[in-house]
Design a protein around this motif. Structure first.
Motif, PDB file in Angstrom:
ATOM      1  N   LEU A 171       0.835  -1.204   0.000  1.00  0.00           N
ATOM      2  CA  LEU A 171       0.000   0.000   0.000  1.00  0.00           C
ATOM      3  C   LEU A 171       0.871   1.257   0.000  1.00  0.00           C
ATOM      4  O   LEU A 171       0.569   2.228  -0.697  1.00  0.00           O
ATOM      5  N   PHE A 172       1.959   1.242   0.756  1.00  0.00           N
ATOM      6  CA  PHE A 172       2.905   2.355   0.800  1.00  0.00           C
ATOM      7  C   PHE A 172       3.405   2.682  -0.605  1.00  0.00           C
ATOM      8  O   PHE A 172       3.441   3.847  -1.013  1.00  0.00           O
ATOM      9  N   GLU A 173       3.750   1.648  -1.364  1.00  0.00           N
ATOM     10  CA  GLU A 173       4.274   1.856  -2.717  1.00  0.00           C
ATOM     11  C   GLU A 173       3.177   2.288  -3.687  1.00  0.00           C
ATOM     12  O   GLU A 173       3.394   3.127  -4.562  1.00  0.00           O
ATOM     13  N   ALA A 214       2.782   8.723   6.526  1.00  0.00           N
ATOM     14  CA  ALA A 214       1.852   9.400   7.442  1.00  0.00           C
ATOM     15  C   ALA A 214       0.444   8.819   7.315  1.00  0.00           C
ATOM     16  O   ALA A 214      -0.271   8.655   8.303  1.00  0.00           O
ATOM     17  N   MET A 215       0.051   8.477   6.081  1.00  0.00           N
ATOM     18  CA  MET A 215      -1.272   7.888   5.867  1.00  0.00           C
ATOM     19  C   MET A 215      -1.380   6.553   6.593  1.00  0.00           C
ATOM     20  O   MET A 215      -2.397   6.240   7.216  1.00  0.00           O
ATOM     21  N   GLY A 224      -8.365   0.731   6.368  1.00  0.00           N
ATOM     22  CA  GLY A 224      -9.003   2.040   6.537  1.00  0.00           C
ATOM     23  C   GLY A 224      -8.758   2.922   5.322  1.00  0.00           C
ATOM     24  O   GLY A 224      -9.650   3.636   4.858  1.00  0.00           O
ATOM     25  N   ILE A 225      -7.532   2.853   4.789  1.00  0.00           N
ATOM     26  CA  ILE A 225      -7.202   3.615   3.582  1.00  0.00           C
ATOM     27  C   ILE A 225      -7.991   3.079   2.394  1.00  0.00           C
ATOM     28  O   ILE A 225      -8.552   3.842   1.604  1.00  0.00           O
ATOM     29  N   THR A 262     -12.193  11.367   5.642  1.00  0.00           N
ATOM     30  CA  THR A 262     -11.310  10.476   6.410  1.00  0.00           C
ATOM     31  C   THR A 262      -9.854  10.701   6.012  1.00  0.00           C
ATOM     32  O   THR A 262      -8.960  10.745   6.861  1.00  0.00           O
ATOM     33  N   LEU A 263      -9.598  10.864   4.717  1.00  0.00           N
ATOM     34  CA  LEU A 263      -8.217  11.059   4.253  1.00  0.00           C
ATOM     35  C   LEU A 263      -7.644  12.391   4.723  1.00  0.00           C
ATOM     36  O   LEU A 263      -6.432  12.501   4.930  1.00  0.00           O
TER      37      LEU A 263
END
Length: 199
Positions: free
Chosen positions: A70-72, A87-88, A96-97, A108-109
Motif C-alpha cells: 500500500l505504501f508503494e 503518514a497515511m 481504513g485507507i 477520512t483522508l
C-alpha cells in the motif's frame, strides 16, 4: 532492492529502528504502529521499501507486506511522496485507507496531516480503480509496556506527523484516561489523532 530485513533489533527511537543484519546496523524509518511491535534485543522481520533520491537512500520498514504494498501504491498518486504515504499508514490502517478511497471518503483522508480536501480527492480519483477491496487481515499491533514514557512517544509521533507541540500536548492530555497500566502506543496515537481531527 532491499525487500526485507531480518535480525536483532539494536535500537528503537521515536521514528526509526536499527536492525542488525550480518554485523551491519540498518536504519529503518517506521510508523509508530510498526515501532510499537519491536523490542531492542529481540529478533524481528520487516518487509522494506527502499526510496532512492539523488542525495539519499532511505529504507522504510513495515509490519507486513500488505503495508509495504500500500505504501508503494500510494506514491503512484500525484503529490504523494514517501513521507506522506507513511503518514497515511500511521493515521489509518491499510484497510481504513482502502475503505476511504473505495468509498470516496475524502473527509477520512484529510485526517492525515499534509492532505487537504483537494489532495484527498486527487488520491481517490487516481487510486480508486487500483486500491482493491479491504483484506480484513489487519492485526492489531502488540501492546507495548510503557508507563509515563508513552506521553513523550505519542507527542513526538504527532509532532513528526506535522502537528505543533501545543496541539500534541493537548491531545496527549485528552487521551490520558485511556492509557491504563499497559500503554499501547499505536492505539493511543490513533486516539490522539481522532481527538485532533475533532478539534
Amino acid at each position: 532492492m532491499i525487500a526485507s530485513v531480518r535480525g536483532k533489533v539494536a535500537a528503537v527511537s521515536l521514528s526509526t529502528a536499527v536492525v542488525e543484519v550480518g554485523g551491519i546496523g540498518i536504519e529503518l524509518l517506521c510508523t509508530p504502529n510498526t515501532l510499537a511491535t519491536l523490542r531492542a534485543g529481540e529478533e524481528a522481520y520487516l518487509p522494506t521499501s527502499l526510496v532512492v533520491r539523488e542525495d539519499s537512500l532511505t529504507l522504510f520498514g513495515f509490519t507486513d507486506t500488505d503495508e509495504r504494498t500500500l505504501f508503494e501504491l500510494l506514491q503512484t498518486a500525484s503529490g504523494v511522496g514517501p513521507k506522506l504515504a507513511q503518514a497515511m499508514l500511521a493515521v489509518l490502517s491499510p484497510d481504513g485507507i482502502r475503505m476511504a478511497i473505495a468509498g470516496e471518503d475524502a473527509k477520512t483522508l484529510t485526517k492525515v496531516p499534509g492532505i487537504g480536501q483537494k489532495g484527498a480527492q486527487r488520491v481517490i480519483l487516481e487510486l480508486k480503480d487500483r486500491i482493491g477491496a479491504p483484506t480484513g487481515s489487519a492485526s492489531a499491533p502488540a501492546p507495548t509496556a510503557a508507563s509515563a514514557p508513552w506521553r513523550d512517544q505519542v507527542a513526538e509521533a504527532l509532532i513528526g506527523l506535522g502537528y505543533n507541540a501545543r496541539d500534541a500536548d493537548k491531545a496527549v492530555t485528552a487521551i490520558e484516561p485511556e492509557a491504563g497500566d499497559q500503554a499501547n502506543i499505536s492505539v493511543l496515537l490513533r486516539a490522539a489523532l481522532r481527538t485532533l481531527s475533532k478539534a
